[in-house]
Motif scaffolding. Sequence first.
Motif, PDB file in Angstrom:
ATOM      1  N   PHE A 120       0.836  -1.203   0.000  1.00 42.20           N
ATOM      2  CA  PHE A 120       0.000   0.000   0.000  1.00 42.20           C
ATOM      3  C   PHE A 120       0.872   1.256   0.000  1.00 42.20           C
ATOM      4  O   PHE A 120       0.527   2.260  -0.625  1.00 42.20           O
ATOM      5  N   GLY A 121       2.013   1.196   0.695  1.00 45.81           N
ATOM      6  CA  GLY A 121       2.925   2.344   0.699  1.00 45.81           C
ATOM      7  C   GLY A 121       3.484   2.624  -0.677  1.00 45.81           C
ATOM      8  O   GLY A 121       3.595   3.780  -1.106  1.00 45.81           O
ATOM      9  N   LEU A 122       3.857   1.567  -1.383  1.00 45.58           N
ATOM     10  CA  LEU A 122       4.391   1.734  -2.732  1.00 45.58           C
ATOM     11  C   LEU A 122       3.335   2.341  -3.655  1.00 45.58           C
ATOM     12  O   LEU A 122       3.610   3.266  -4.423  1.00 45.58           O
ATOM     13  N   ALA A 123       2.098   1.840  -3.569  1.00 47.45           N
ATOM     14  CA  ALA A 123       1.023   2.388  -4.393  1.00 47.45           C
ATOM     15  C   ALA A 123       0.761   3.852  -4.046  1.00 47.45           C
ATOM     16  O   ALA A 123       0.493   4.674  -4.938  1.00 47.45           O
ATOM     17  N   ALA A 124       0.851   4.186  -2.758  1.00 48.38           N
ATOM     18  CA  ALA A 124       0.640   5.575  -2.342  1.00 48.38           C
ATOM     19  C   ALA A 124       1.702   6.484  -2.947  1.00 48.38           C
ATOM     20  O   ALA A 124       1.395   7.593  -3.421  1.00 48.38           O
ATOM     21  N   GLU A 125       2.940   6.033  -2.937  1.00 48.05           N
ATOM     22  CA  GLU A 125       4.015   6.837  -3.506  1.00 48.05           C
ATOM     23  C   GLU A 125       3.822   7.023  -5.011  1.00 48.05           C
ATOM     24  O   GLU A 125       4.055   8.096  -5.562  1.00 48.05           O
ATOM     25  N   ARG A 126       3.401   5.958  -5.672  1.00 49.12           N
ATOM     26  CA  ARG A 126       3.149   6.053  -7.112  1.00 49.12           C
ATOM     27  C   ARG A 126       2.009   7.039  -7.383  1.00 49.12           C
ATOM     28  O   ARG A 126       2.050   7.833  -8.329  1.00 49.12           O
ATOM     29  N   ALA A 127       0.965   6.960  -6.551  1.00 47.28           N
ATOM     30  CA  ALA A 127      -0.187   7.852  -6.740  1.00 47.28           C
ATOM     31  C   ALA A 127       0.220   9.310  -6.540  1.00 47.28           C
ATOM     32  O   ALA A 127      -0.201  10.191  -7.298  1.00 47.28           O
ATOM     33  N   LYS A 128       1.050   9.565  -5.536  1.00 48.02           N
ATOM     34  CA  LYS A 128       1.512  10.935  -5.298  1.00 48.02           C
ATOM     35  C   LYS A 128       2.309  11.446  -6.495  1.00 48.02           C
ATOM     36  O   LYS A 128       2.197  12.615  -6.868  1.00 48.02           O
ATOM     37  N   ALA A 129       3.124  10.565  -7.076  1.00 48.08           N
ATOM     38  CA  ALA A 129       3.915  10.954  -8.239  1.00 48.08           C
ATOM     39  C   ALA A 129       3.034  11.306  -9.429  1.00 48.08           C
ATOM     40  O   ALA A 129       3.449  12.050 -10.323  1.00 48.08           O
ATOM     41  N   GLU A 130       1.797  10.774  -9.461  1.00 50.03           N
ATOM     42  CA  GLU A 130       0.853  11.074 -10.534  1.00 50.03           C
ATOM     43  C   GLU A 130      -0.004  12.303 -10.241  1.00 50.03           C
ATOM     44  O   GLU A 130      -0.891  12.658 -11.016  1.00 50.03           O
ATOM     45  N   GLY A 131       0.265  12.939  -9.094  1.00 50.91           N
ATOM     46  CA  GLY A 131      -0.476  14.143  -8.758  1.00 50.91           C
ATOM     47  C   GLY A 131      -1.707  13.920  -7.914  1.00 50.91           C
ATOM     48  O   GLY A 131      -2.501  14.845  -7.722  1.00 50.91           O
ATOM     49  N   LEU A 132      -1.880  12.688  -7.399  1.00 50.19           N
ATOM     50  CA  LEU A 132      -3.025  12.404  -6.541  1.00 50.19           C
ATOM     51  C   LEU A 132      -2.696  12.754  -5.095  1.00 50.19           C
ATOM     52  O   LEU A 132      -1.571  12.553  -4.637  1.00 50.19           O
ATOM     53  N   LYS A 133      -3.672  13.255  -4.378  1.00 55.27           N
ATOM     54  CA  LYS A 133      -3.505  13.584  -2.963  1.00 55.27           C
ATOM     55  C   LYS A 133      -3.872  12.359  -2.146  1.00 55.27           C
ATOM     56  O   LYS A 133      -5.030  11.944  -2.123  1.00 55.27           O
ATOM     57  N   VAL A 134      -2.871  11.788  -1.478  1.00 57.39           N
ATOM     58  CA  VAL A 134      -3.072  10.516  -0.767  1.00 57.39           C
ATOM     59  C   VAL A 134      -2.388  10.580   0.593  1.00 57.39           C
ATOM     60  O   VAL A 134      -1.291  11.127   0.722  1.00 57.39           O
ATOM     61  N   ASN A 135      -3.029  10.024   1.587  1.00 58.48           N
ATOM     62  CA  ASN A 135      -2.417   9.867   2.909  1.00 58.48           C
ATOM     63  C   ASN A 135      -2.724   8.454   3.400  1.00 58.48           C
ATOM     64  O   ASN A 135      -3.619   7.781   2.865  1.00 58.48           O
ATOM     65  N   MET A 136      -1.988   7.991   4.398  1.00 55.45           N
ATOM     66  CA  MET A 136      -2.159   6.615   4.869  1.00 55.45           C
ATOM     67  C   MET A 136      -2.082   6.571   6.387  1.00 55.45           C
ATOM     68  O   MET A 136      -1.229   7.225   6.992  1.00 55.45           O
ATOM     69  N   VAL A 137      -2.992   5.818   6.999  1.00 55.89           N
ATOM     70  CA  VAL A 137      -2.949   5.575   8.434  1.00 55.89           C
ATOM     71  C   VAL A 137      -2.803   4.073   8.655  1.00 55.89           C
ATOM     72  O   VAL A 137      -3.508   3.278   8.024  1.00 55.89           O
ATOM     73  N   VAL A 138      -1.857   3.689   9.492  1.00 56.56           N
ATOM     74  CA  VAL A 138      -1.590   2.282   9.779  1.00 56.56           C
ATOM     75  C   VAL A 138      -2.186   1.941  11.133  1.00 56.56           C
ATOM     76  O   VAL A 138      -1.894   2.605  12.130  1.00 56.56           O
ATOM     77  N   VAL A 139      -3.021   0.912  11.172  1.00 54.06           N
ATOM     78  CA  VAL A 139      -3.701   0.522  12.403  1.00 54.06           C
ATOM     79  C   VAL A 139      -3.040  -0.720  12.982  1.00 54.06           C
ATOM     80  O   VAL A 139      -2.949  -1.755  12.328  1.00 54.06           O
ATOM     81  N   GLY A 140      -2.565  -0.616  14.204  1.00 53.30           N
ATOM     82  CA  GLY A 140      -1.982  -1.752  14.915  1.00 53.30           C
ATOM     83  C   GLY A 140      -2.408  -1.698  16.368  1.00 53.30           C
ATOM     84  O   GLY A 140      -1.768  -1.023  17.183  1.00 53.30           O
ATOM     85  N   GLU A 141      -3.506  -2.382  16.700  1.00 53.14           N
ATOM     86  CA  GLU A 141      -4.082  -2.261  18.048  1.00 53.14           C
ATOM     87  C   GLU A 141      -4.003  -3.556  18.844  1.00 53.14           C
ATOM     88  O   GLU A 141      -4.610  -3.681  19.904  1.00 53.14           O
ATOM     89  N   ASP A 142      -3.229  -4.521  18.352  1.00 56.18           N
ATOM     90  CA  ASP A 142      -3.095  -5.822  19.009  1.00 56.18           C
ATOM     91  C   ASP A 142      -2.543  -5.662  20.427  1.00 56.18           C
ATOM     92  O   ASP A 142      -1.499  -5.032  20.630  1.00 56.18           O
ATOM     93  N   CYS A 143      -3.223  -6.239  21.392  1.00 55.01           N
ATOM     94  CA  CYS A 143      -2.774  -6.167  22.793  1.00 55.01           C
ATOM     95  C   CYS A 143      -2.094  -7.457  23.262  1.00 55.01           C
ATOM     96  O   CYS A 143      -1.893  -7.652  24.462  1.00 55.01           O
ATOM     97  N   ALA A 144      -1.739  -8.341  22.338  1.00 57.11           N
ATOM     98  CA  ALA A 144      -1.222  -9.650  22.727  1.00 57.11           C
ATOM     99  C   ALA A 144       0.236  -9.612  23.154  1.00 57.11           C
ATOM    100  O   ALA A 144       0.653 -10.340  24.051  1.00 57.11           O
ATOM    101  N   LEU A 145       1.057  -8.775  22.495  1.00 55.57           N
ATOM    102  CA  LEU A 145       2.494  -8.798  22.756  1.00 55.57           C
ATOM    103  C   LEU A 145       2.794  -8.385  24.187  1.00 55.57           C
ATOM    104  O   LEU A 145       2.229  -7.436  24.715  1.00 55.57           O
ATOM    105  N   THR A 146       3.706  -9.101  24.801  1.00 56.10           N
ATOM    106  CA  THR A 146       4.034  -8.824  26.194  1.00 56.10           C
ATOM    107  C   THR A 146       5.382  -8.152  26.361  1.00 56.10           C
ATOM    108  O   THR A 146       5.637  -7.489  27.355  1.00 56.10           O
TER     109      THR A 146
END
Length: 587
Positions: A120-146
Motif C-alpha cells: 500500500f505504501g508503494l502504491a501511495a508513492e506512485r499515486a503521489k507521483a501522478e499528482g493524486l492527494k493521498v495519505n495513509m494511516v496504519v492501524v496496529g491495536e493488538d494487545c497480545a504482545l508482552t
Amino acid sequence: MSSKKLINSVDRCVDEALEGLVYVNPGLQVLQGHRVVVRSDVQDVVKAGKVTLLCGGGSGHEPAHAGYIGSGMLSAAVAGAVFTSPPPSSILAALRSITKPGAAGSLIIVKNYTGDRLNFGLAAERAKAEGLKVNMVVVGEDCALTSADKTAGRRGLCGTIFMHKICGALAEEGKPLEEIHQVASNAAKNMGTIGVSLTPCSLPGAGPSFELKSDEMELGLGIHGEAGVKRTKLVSAKEVVTMMLDHMTNPQTSTHINLKKGDKVACMINNLGGTSVLEMSIIAREAIQQLEARGVAVERAYCGSLMTSLDMAGVSITLLHLDDTIRRCLDAKTTAPAWPVPLLPKGKSTRENPGVMPYSQKDVADKSSGAVKVPKETADMLYDMIKLSMERLIASEDELNKLDKESGDGDCGTTLARGAKGILEILGSKDNPGLPVQVPADLALSLARVVENSMGGSSGALYSLFLTSASLCLQSSVGPADWVKALVNGNNTIMRYGGAEPGDRTMVDSLVAAGTTLSEKISSTSPVQALEAAVQAAEKAAQATAGMKARAGRASYVSAERLNSPDPGAVSVTYWMKAVLEVLRAV
C-alpha cells in the motif's frame, strides 16, 4: 488432509467471492482486471469534493474489507489472495478509480502487517507521483504482545473496522483529508484488541494452519493464525472473557490499553469465523457485564462476524475510548452492507446485474520521463550488470531457501529467483534491449514494476520501493555520486515503509552497510575501489545477522534460539552487489 470447503476452485475462490458480493449488493462494482470492489457512485463523491477511503488486504477476513464499502464508510477495497497482501498495481488502480488530481484526496487505511505496509505504501508513492492527494494511516491495536523488545509491531486486527466507520463518517461530513487522518491516528492510539481461538483456521485446499488439542484454546493469536501468547485448557465463557480483559489491560505488558473506572468505550465483539451466534451473544453479555463491573461505561456495543479468520472458531474483543467526535462518527448512518444494509444503486430500488467499471491500462501507460541518457557503452555496462546479477540470484535459489527455513517458510530464494527470471525475460539483447538501459531513471522504474509483479510479496514490494526511490536521484545526472545517492535514498524508503533498521536482521543490514561505505569512499577513491569496500561491508553485515535477534519481518515472531544462520535477504544483497562489482572491474 485438506479441509471441507464449499468452493469451486482454490485459484478462483477470491474472485468468485467478490462477484457474489456485488451480485447481492449491486451498488458495488468489481474493477475490471483487478480484485478491487468500488462504490458505483464514487465519481459523484469525488465531484462533491469529499475525501474517499481505501482499505484492503489478504482475503479470508470477510466481510472485511469489501463489505464495508458504502456511503459513510469505504469508497473501495482491494483484495489479495487468501492471507496475502494485494499487489501495488491493483491498489494503484483502486486509487485512480476513487480520486483524481485536484480532488479532495484519498485516505488509505492499512492493517499493520509488513506486506500491507509495503504494497500500500508503494502504491501511495506512485499515486503521489501522478499528482493524486493521498495519505495513509496504519492501524496496529493488538494487545497480545508482552515484551517491549522491537518486533514487526502490533498487528492490525478488528479495530480496523472502527477506523472505517470513523473516517467514513468524517468524509461524509466533508472534512478535509488532513483532519480525517489526524482523528484516525489519535483514535488508533486509544484502542486495543485481544483474540482467543478454540480451533485453527484452514486455507482453501489445505489443512489446519496449526494444531490445538480438543481441550485447549490459545490467547492472543493473529487473524492469519499467527502464534498467540499462551495456550490454556478450555474454560467457561466467563473465564475466557476475564482472561482476555485482564491481559489487554495489564499495565505490565507493552501493548496494553489503558482502562480505568469512569472511562467510556465502544466494545466490538467479533466472530473469528466459526463461532455460533449463540456463543457470540454469551460472550457479548459477559464482556459488557464485566466491563461495567470494572466501572467502565460501554456506551456502544457491536457483535457479529466483522473481521474473520476463515473458519476459525474463536472471538476477539476490541475496546475503543470514546469522545464526542468518535461517538458521533459511530452513530452516523452508513449503507455499507456489512453493518449490515445491502447497498443498492443510487436512485434504484431493484437489483440488476452487477456492472463492471471499465479500467484501461492504456490510460496510464508509461511515458518517457525526459531523464538524462547515458552513452551506449554505459548502457551496455548496465545491461551486463543486470544480466549477471539476475543469473547469480537464480543460481543461489536453493541456498537462500535453506537459510530461510530457519526464519520463514523457506521460499526466499524462490521468490528472488522468480523476480530475476521476470527481469531476464524482458531484458532482451544489448542491441535490442527490452528495458530502457540508456535512461537509468526510467530503467529503475521499469525494474521496480517488473519485480513487484513477478516477485510479489514483501520482497517484491521492498525492491520495488527501493528502485522507485532510487530513480528520483538519477533524473538529471548519473555520476558516481548520483548512484550512491540513489542507493541511500532507496535504503531510506524501504526502512520508512518496511519498519526495519540496521541491526534488525534483514536485508537492510547489508544495504545500509554498503550505502554508508560508498558515501564515505566515493569522493576519495575510484568507483571500483569504493564499490569493493562497499561489497566487503555488505558481506560483513550479512554474516553478522547470524548473531542478531530478529526485530522486523516474519522472523521477528520466531524464537531467537532457532536463528543461527545469516538472514537470507541480507545475503542475497551481497550476491547481486558482487555481480555489479565484477562487471565494473571488467570495464
